[in-house]
Motif scaffolding. Structure first.
Motif, PDB file in Angstrom:
ATOM      1  N   VAL A  30       2.410 -10.608  14.371  1.00 20.76           N
ATOM      2  CA  VAL A  30       3.782 -10.362  13.950  1.00 20.76           C
ATOM      3  C   VAL A  30       4.145 -11.287  12.804  1.00 20.76           C
ATOM      4  O   VAL A  30       4.740 -10.866  11.805  1.00 20.76           O
ATOM      5  N   ALA A  31       3.730 -12.570  12.922  1.00 17.91           N
ATOM      6  CA  ALA A  31       4.047 -13.530  11.862  1.00 17.91           C
ATOM      7  C   ALA A  31       3.420 -13.080  10.547  1.00 17.91           C
ATOM      8  O   ALA A  31       4.072 -13.056   9.498  1.00 17.91           O
ATOM      9  N   VAL A  32       2.129 -12.678  10.605  1.00 13.91           N
ATOM     10  CA  VAL A  32       1.435 -12.254   9.386  1.00 13.91           C
ATOM     11  C   VAL A  32       2.117 -11.026   8.791  1.00 13.91           C
ATOM     12  O   VAL A  32       2.378 -10.960   7.581  1.00 13.91           O
ATOM     13  N   LEU A  33       2.432 -10.050   9.668  1.00 13.04           N
ATOM     14  CA  LEU A  33       3.041  -8.820   9.167  1.00 13.04           C
ATOM     15  C   LEU A  33       4.409  -9.090   8.546  1.00 13.04           C
ATOM     16  O   LEU A  33       4.772  -8.483   7.540  1.00 13.04           O
ATOM     17  N   LEU A  34       5.144 -10.026   9.157  1.00 14.01           N
ATOM     18  CA  LEU A  34       6.470 -10.352   8.623  1.00 14.01           C
ATOM     19  C   LEU A  34       6.352 -10.868   7.194  1.00 14.01           C
ATOM     20  O   LEU A  34       7.038 -10.406   6.283  1.00 14.01           O
ATOM     21  N   VAL A  35       5.399 -11.830   6.997  1.00 16.93           N
ATOM     22  CA  VAL A  35       5.202 -12.391   5.657  1.00 16.93           C
ATOM     23  C   VAL A  35       4.761 -11.289   4.700  1.00 16.93           C
ATOM     24  O   VAL A  35       5.290 -11.128   3.594  1.00 16.93           O
ATOM     25  N   LEU A  36       3.798 -10.487   5.178  1.00 14.86           N
ATOM     26  CA  LEU A  36       3.239  -9.413   4.357  1.00 14.86           C
ATOM     27  C   LEU A  36       4.326  -8.449   3.894  1.00 14.86           C
ATOM     28  O   LEU A  36       4.420  -8.116   2.708  1.00 14.86           O
ATOM     29  N   PHE A  37       5.172  -8.027   4.844  1.00 16.17           N
ATOM     30  CA  PHE A  37       6.187  -7.030   4.495  1.00 16.17           C
ATOM     31  C   PHE A  37       7.286  -7.629   3.632  1.00 16.17           C
ATOM     32  O   PHE A  37       7.852  -6.950   2.779  1.00 16.17           O
ATOM     33  N   THR A  38       7.587  -8.908   3.874  1.00 13.32           N
ATOM     34  CA  THR A  38       8.587  -9.543   3.025  1.00 13.32           C
ATOM     35  C   THR A  38       8.116  -9.521   1.579  1.00 13.32           C
ATOM     36  O   THR A  38       8.854  -9.145   0.664  1.00 13.32           O
ATOM     37  N   PHE A  39       6.819  -9.876   1.370  1.00 12.78           N
ATOM     38  CA  PHE A  39       6.273  -9.842   0.012  1.00 12.78           C
ATOM     39  C   PHE A  39       6.211  -8.418  -0.511  1.00 12.78           C
ATOM     40  O   PHE A  39       6.517  -8.150  -1.673  1.00 12.78           O
ATOM     41  N   PHE A  40       5.811  -7.507   0.365  1.00 12.77           N
ATOM     42  CA  PHE A  40       5.651  -6.109  -0.043  1.00 12.77           C
ATOM     43  C   PHE A  40       6.974  -5.554  -0.565  1.00 12.77           C
ATOM     44  O   PHE A  40       7.030  -4.939  -1.628  1.00 12.77           O
ATOM     45  N   PHE A  41       8.048  -5.810   0.180  1.00  9.84           N
ATOM     46  CA  PHE A  41       9.337  -5.250  -0.238  1.00  9.84           C
ATOM     47  C   PHE A  41       9.947  -6.010  -1.401  1.00  9.84           C
ATOM     48  O   PHE A  41      10.820  -5.510  -2.085  1.00  9.84           O
ATOM     49  N   ARG A  42       9.500  -7.238  -1.605  1.00 12.39           N
ATOM     50  CA  ARG A  42      10.093  -8.013  -2.685  1.00 12.39           C
ATOM     51  C   ARG A  42       9.307  -7.852  -3.984  1.00 12.39           C
ATOM     52  O   ARG A  42       9.895  -7.766  -5.053  1.00 12.39           O
ATOM     53  N   ASN A  43       7.962  -7.791  -3.889  1.00 10.96           N
ATOM     54  CA  ASN A  43       7.157  -7.847  -5.107  1.00 10.96           C
ATOM     55  C   ASN A  43       6.381  -6.577  -5.435  1.00 10.96           C
ATOM     56  O   ASN A  43       6.249  -6.234  -6.604  1.00 10.96           O
ATOM     57  N   ALA A  44       5.872  -5.886  -4.409  1.00 11.82           N
ATOM     58  CA  ALA A  44       4.984  -4.762  -4.721  1.00 11.82           C
ATOM     59  C   ALA A  44       5.789  -3.607  -5.305  1.00 11.82           C
ATOM     60  O   ALA A  44       6.956  -3.405  -4.970  1.00 11.82           O
TER      61      ALA A  44
END
Lengths: 347, 295
Positions: free
Chosen positions: B148-162
């Motif tokens: 969950v921690a990894v996915l949270l970081v991943l999605f935060t970056f995904f929605f902010r940068n990708a």
């Protein structure tokens, strides 16, 4: 046969019985319906009773969801309230069913209004989720309020009684369920010719405009919740009489979803649609059972798969109807009727 | 005090699974305003695919897991294309019903293929629990917290940068504006369904391996996503995570302290009581976008 239908006045437009012929046909149909228990086997009588109960519940849900536009996922809970009211009243007082059934409906209407209060603030999806929560809360209450509900062991219901008659078999219950069903269907049909029913439809179509036009949105939403829950409560009460013993297991979430399936497949915002949908959804498992019984010789594994096939066909029917015929069976029926009305000169 | 700490830690680890389920729920809602009642079934399908790959096809667990994710992504795209796309612009009740119909189709397919018996699920985690202070916690739960921690970081970056993530946010904000800026809204919907299916598959595999067994009851966890997502706010990724942990803790604490009073079952109903209260007080949740409307 149905030619000469020219509407020249508002009254003619609002008439339930469009032509004298239609009235006669309906009377003949109801007369034939009353003879069903004489010819039918016990098994199909049970199915017919379940159809009658489903029609009452589906009309009730359609009043709330189809006509007023308030999504309700907690229908199984209101059925349970109606059924448990019947059990509670029936075991305590010696009353005829003619009193118990409406009383159960009224109790359910009161409970329905309590869950209708959030509709003041919540719309659409959020209201649906609130009714979902209502389901789990009612289920919890049914399991734990053992003094009233008998908990998970269930509670048995004294047979329906009127004066000296006792209605304890499927054959006699038919004459309880179907008159109630016919009366409630006519009440619903008439409801939408009155101010109240028109207010419901106005709220569904555009609640802000309804408010501007002078419809008290909250009041009519509450009335809609009450009327709808009354219907569902009556259905639950009759269900209790038919089942003899009820426990929380009789009212899983899927029952509520079945009812939603009925009004979706039949047609949202259509009384005829609720009837057709209730018949369709109740008959579907019976037909599948017959078909799988017939095919069991060639595919012996089929009978074990029956439960999953039922579920899959139910889901598939809902999805296909929503994609290809969103107005449901009622719309299809009108298309067919209009075609034959002018046959062979339909342009 | 030990009892309280144990309930709290259990709540957090179970809540992390709820968060995972709610994550898929929220991603679909965020992009396409569809509430997906088939979330639990996606969870179940993912777990069964992984089970079939490891036991019937004898694929080692790691490649099997990756193959499951590929399959889940394809399934998500397929469902969106076949079932959800015709529903664009239909009333809420129709969209809710189509996902309910979808859930019974998926459940029927899974039961038809694998039956209703509980199947043993090979656990990739060592069975020895880890001690967190005084409380033993099984390693599977720690993995899920980590995931969950990894996915949270991943999605935060995904929605902010990708690029795709920003396009998804734009679609959620306004489909018309997104279309006029050259974003393919259809592709965004498909993407959101495949992401949701992948996240659910991860959750399903984790849950099945923690439980050690797999059957249809897994699908009922999908309903837990509803209070979680409402508490956090239906369109907020952080909300799903925070809401998941809070509902997990609430469930365990209320179960631990109130069950003796009511004679069991409080754990199951507590999230839904919370749901009603949240809807009454703060319908858009902790982090949800407030839509102001006067009637």
């Amino acid at each position: 046969m149905r030619c000469g239908e020219f509407r020249t006045s508002y009254a003619a437009d609002m008439a339930i019985f469009e032509t004298p012929m239609a009235t006669r046909l309906l009377a003949a149909f109801l007369g034939l319906l009353a003879l069903v228990p004489i010819f039918s086997t016990t098994y199909w009588l049970d199915v017919a009773n379940r159809i009658g109960i489903a029609i009452i519940g589906a009309v009730g849900l359609n009043i709330l969801t189809g006509f007023t536009g308030q999504v309700s996922l907690g229908n199984a809970a209101f059925l349970a309230v109606g059924a448990y009211s019947t059990a509670a009243i029936g075991t305590r007082w010696d009353l005829p069913w003619l009193a118990i059934v409406p009383l159960s409906g009224l109790i359910t209407a009161a409970v329905g209004m309590v869950f209708g209060v959030p509709s003041l603030r919540l719309k659409g999806l959020y209201l649906g989720l609130a009714t979902l929560a209502a389901h789990f809360i009612v289920e919890f209450t049914a399991v734990h309020w053992e003094a009233l509900t008998g908990g998970v062991r269930g509670i048995s219901i004294p047979a329906a009684r009127l004066f000296t008659l006792t209605f304890d078999s499927d054959r006699s219950l038919f004459y309880v369920i179907f008159p109630v069903m016919v009366a409630l269907v006519f009440f619903a049909k008439n409801l939408f010719r009155t101010k109240v029913g028109k207010a419901f439809v106005a709220i569904r179509d555009q609640d802000i405009s309804a408010e501007v036009m002078g419809v008290n949105v909250f009041k009519y939403k509450l009335i809609s919740f009450a009327v709808s829950s009354f219907y569902v409560g009556v259905a639950g009460s009759l269900l209790a009489y038919q089942a003899h013993i009820i426990s929380p297991e009789n009212f899983p979430l899927t029952v509520g979803i079945d009812y939603l399936g009925m009004i979706i497949i039949g047609g949202l915002g259509s009384i005829l649609g609720s009837i057709l949908g209730a018949i369709f959804i109740t008959l579907l498992p019976e037909l599948l059972r017959l078909l799988s019984g017939a095919a069991a010789g060639t595919f012996p594994g089929l009978v074990q798969l029956l439960a999953s096939i039922k579920m899959g066909v139910f889901g598939l029917a809902i999805v296909l109807f929503l994609i290809f015929e969103p107005d449901g069976l009622a719309a299809r029926w009108h298309t067919i009727k209009n075609y034959w009305k002018l046959y062979p000169f339909s342009y | 005090m030990d009892f309280f700490v144990q309930l709290l830690i259990n709540g957090i680890v179970i809540g992390s699974i709820y968060a995972l389920v709610a994550l898929g729920f929220v991603i679909i809602y965020k992009a396409s305003s569809i509430v997906n009642f088939a979330q639990g079934e996606l969870l179940m399908v993912g777990a069964y695919i992984c089970l079939a790959l490891t036991t019937d096809w004898r694929v080692p667990i790691v490649p099997a897991f990756l193959l499951t994710l590929v399959f889940a992504a394809a399934l998500g795209v397929l469902l969106e294309r076949l079932i959800l796309r015709p529903m664009i612009g239909e009333p809420v009740i129709s969209v809710i019903m189509v996902t309910l119909g979808l859930s019974s189709i998926l459940r029927a397919i899974v039961q038809g293929i694998w039956g209703t018996d509980t199947k043993a699920f090979p656990s990739p985690f060592p069975s020895a629990p880890v001690m967190l202070g005084p409380v033993p916690v099984s390693q599977g739960y720690l993995w899920s917290v980590g995931c969950v921690a990894v996915l949270l970081v991943l999605f935060t970056f995904f929605f902010r940068n990708a690029r795709a993530g920003i396009a998804m946010r734009a679609t959620a904000f306004s489909q018309q504006v997104a279309l006029s800026m050259g974003i393919s809204v259809k592709r965004i919907f498909a993407l959101s369904w495949s992401i949701a299916a992948v996240v659910s598959a991860i959750g399903g595999v984790l849950l099945a391996s923690i439980r050690g067994g797999l059957d249809g009851s897994l699908a009922f966890l999908g309903l837990k996503a509803v209070p979680v997502a409402i508490l956090g706010g239906l369109d907020s990724i952080q909300g799903a995570i925070v809401g998941g942990v809070m509902i997990g803790v609430l469930e365990n604490l209320s179960g631990g302290y109130l069950d003796p009073m009511f004679g069991g079952g409080v754990k199951e109903v507590a999230p839904f009581v919370a749901l009603v209260l949240i809807l009454m007080i703060k319908p858009y949740g902790l982090f949800g976008k407030v839509r102001i409307e006067r009637v």
